[in-house]
Scaffold this motif. Sequence first.
Motif, PDB file in Angstrom:
ATOM      1  N   LEU A   1      27.389  -7.284 -21.138  1.00 57.14           N
ATOM      2  CA  LEU A   1      26.969  -6.747 -19.847  1.00 57.14           C
ATOM      3  C   LEU A   1      28.027  -6.914 -18.775  1.00 57.14           C
ATOM      4  CD1 LEU A   1      23.239  -7.933 -19.605  1.00 57.14           C
ATOM      5  CD2 LEU A   1      24.020  -5.560 -19.613  1.00 57.14           C
ATOM      6  N   SER A   2      28.780  -8.028 -18.853  1.00 56.18           N
ATOM      7  CA  SER A   2      29.748  -8.342 -17.801  1.00 56.18           C
ATOM      8  C   SER A   2      30.871  -7.308 -17.701  1.00 56.18           C
ATOM      9  CB  SER A   2      30.337  -9.734 -18.029  1.00 56.18           C
ATOM     10  OG  SER A   2      31.062  -9.785 -19.247  1.00 56.18           O
ATOM     11  N   VAL A   3      31.026  -6.482 -18.722  1.00 58.34           N
ATOM     12  CA  VAL A   3      32.013  -5.402 -18.685  1.00 58.34           C
ATOM     13  C   VAL A   3      31.517  -4.275 -17.776  1.00 58.34           C
ATOM     14  CG1 VAL A   3      33.265  -3.697 -20.074  1.00 58.34           C
ATOM     15  CG2 VAL A   3      32.799  -5.964 -21.017  1.00 58.34           C
ATOM     16  N   ILE A   4      30.179  -4.197 -17.632  1.00 58.71           N
ATOM     17  CA  ILE A   4      29.567  -3.088 -16.899  1.00 58.71           C
ATOM     18  C   ILE A   4      29.044  -3.519 -15.536  1.00 58.71           C
ATOM     19  CG2 ILE A   4      27.823  -1.255 -17.050  1.00 58.71           C
ATOM     20  CD1 ILE A   4      27.734  -1.896 -20.115  1.00 58.71           C
ATOM     21  N   ILE A   5      28.402  -4.694 -15.475  1.00 61.53           N
ATOM     22  CA  ILE A   5      27.798  -5.194 -14.243  1.00 61.53           C
ATOM     23  C   ILE A   5      28.201  -6.653 -14.025  1.00 61.53           C
ATOM     24  CG2 ILE A   5      25.811  -3.635 -14.411  1.00 61.53           C
ATOM     25  CD1 ILE A   5      24.147  -6.033 -15.388  1.00 61.53           C
TER      26      ILE A   5
ATOM     27  N   ASN B   1      22.410  -2.239 -24.127  1.00 66.32           N
ATOM     28  CA  ASN B   1      22.026  -1.007 -23.442  1.00 66.32           C
ATOM     29  C   ASN B   1      20.533  -0.992 -23.122  1.00 66.32           C
ATOM     30  OD1 ASN B   1      22.930   1.694 -22.508  1.00 66.32           O
ATOM     31  ND2 ASN B   1      21.435   2.414 -24.021  1.00 66.32           N
ATOM     32  N   ASP B   2      19.708  -1.551 -24.019  1.00 64.10           N
ATOM     33  CA  ASP B   2      18.268  -1.651 -23.764  1.00 64.10           C
ATOM     34  C   ASP B   2      17.998  -2.489 -22.515  1.00 64.10           C
ATOM     35  OD1 ASP B   2      17.672  -0.121 -25.974  1.00 64.10           O
ATOM     36  OD2 ASP B   2      17.186  -1.813 -27.276  1.00 64.10           O
TER      37      ASP B   2
ATOM     38  N   ILE C   1      16.541  -1.427 -18.616  1.00 66.25           N
ATOM     39  CA  ILE C   1      15.432  -2.131 -17.962  1.00 66.25           C
ATOM     40  C   ILE C   1      15.848  -2.574 -16.562  1.00 66.25           C
ATOM     41  CG2 ILE C   1      14.045  -4.255 -18.015  1.00 66.25           C
ATOM     42  CD1 ILE C   1      13.967  -3.938 -21.083  1.00 66.25           C
ATOM     43  N   TYR C   2      17.059  -3.103 -16.414  1.00 63.90           N
ATOM     44  CA  TYR C   2      17.536  -3.531 -15.104  1.00 63.90           C
ATOM     45  C   TYR C   2      17.564  -2.351 -14.125  1.00 63.90           C
ATOM     46  CZ  TYR C   2      19.247  -7.647 -17.677  1.00 63.90           C
ATOM     47  OH  TYR C   2      19.348  -8.762 -18.461  1.00 63.90           O
ATOM     48  N   LYS C   3      18.059  -1.213 -14.586  1.00 60.75           N
ATOM     49  CA  LYS C   3      18.109  -0.031 -13.731  1.00 60.75           C
ATOM     50  C   LYS C   3      16.709   0.409 -13.325  1.00 60.75           C
ATOM     51  CE  LYS C   3      22.427   1.871 -15.624  1.00 60.75           C
ATOM     52  NZ  LYS C   3      23.005   2.947 -16.478  1.00 60.75           N
ATOM     53  N   GLU C   4      15.781   0.365 -14.275  1.00 56.58           N
ATOM     54  CA  GLU C   4      14.401   0.763 -13.996  1.00 56.58           C
ATOM     55  C   GLU C   4      13.768  -0.156 -12.960  1.00 56.58           C
ATOM     56  OE1 GLU C   4      10.132   1.114 -16.409  1.00 56.58           O
ATOM     57  OE2 GLU C   4      12.027   1.000 -17.525  1.00 56.58           O
ATOM     58  N   VAL C   5      14.005  -1.452 -13.093  1.00 53.57           N
ATOM     59  CA  VAL C   5      13.428  -2.427 -12.160  1.00 53.57           C
ATOM     60  C   VAL C   5      14.031  -2.250 -10.763  1.00 53.57           C
ATOM     61  CG1 VAL C   5      13.341  -4.888 -11.593  1.00 53.57           C
ATOM     62  CG2 VAL C   5      12.798  -4.113 -13.906  1.00 53.57           C
TER      63      VAL C   5
END
Length: 329
Positions: free
Chosen positions: A28-32, A316-317, A321-325
């Motif tokens: 995740l740290s590569v993206i966020i 990615n799953d 979820i983070y984006k949805e929240v």
Amino acid sequence: MKVKFFFRKKEPQFNSIEELFDAVSRKLSVIISVESITMPYGKISFKNIFKNIKYTRANSGKLNHITGHINYVTLGLKGKTILTIHDVGSTLNGNKIKFFLMKVFWYWIPALSVKKITVISEFSKKELVSIIPFAKDKIKVVYNPVKEELKYQPKEFNASCPKILLIGTKSNKNLENTIESLKEISCELHIIGKLAKEQLLLLEKLEINYFNQFFISYEEIIDAYQNCDLLCFASTYEGFGMPIIEAQAIGRPVITSNMGAMKEVAGESACLVDPNSISSIKEGVEKLIDDAEYRTNIIHLGLKNVERFKIDKITNDYLNIYKEVIEAK
């Protein structure tokens, strides 16, 4: 986007959650932006619970993810929160008073305060819905990922005296039935987990050849997978059953239980046995030892099965979820 991971206090005998989310965090740290917060207190007491809640309040962010086994710290978090629950059965053992308190403070109150709940299998989701039916729309299945460090490493199978790996010694790991099933089979056991006195006495009584390790590093666990001939994981209960896919990723045949999350995770890629039947476990072990064609097919199916649990997919799953929240009002 920034997410804060909240971890239980690290203990030498427990590292599965930390290993799991360390892998997810790195991807995740590569993206966020990702930050990890570890609780200062481990032992469950009213004093420690209060201190951990106070600590989370001081460290909470706009997006928080409780990674497991500290459900109560939702009471200290100010932002939007995701809670991961790894299993239900192990927390609801005990008398009626404990059962009620756990339901209220471990499940009901956290479920009301978080935006999403992730569980690690459809089996666990079904269990959880029965406890918090009012929150069923919040619950989503995100499987555990197989770590990238687990690389396929073929090994010539020792059919004359295979090394059988057993992981875990708690009551649900069903060690006693497994040991009984192997008493007439020429093999060497590698048992990971601290053995109870009764288990040691049983191994001695049945004159089982075994090697025991506990409180070991993940690197040593990988070595154990690489050096074994097969994994026998005939548990009576699991929220997921991580050793199944870890052994399969290395290329080892797996024996596991024909029930619950283990059957879900393994599907047709393992030799499924009845964990409550000593003869069933024995027959499974003997079939893997004696039938080379069957064993080769199980290994092949296991490698295919692992594809479902690749870290990129699981990461990615969580990201979705983070984006949805975040986007939800």
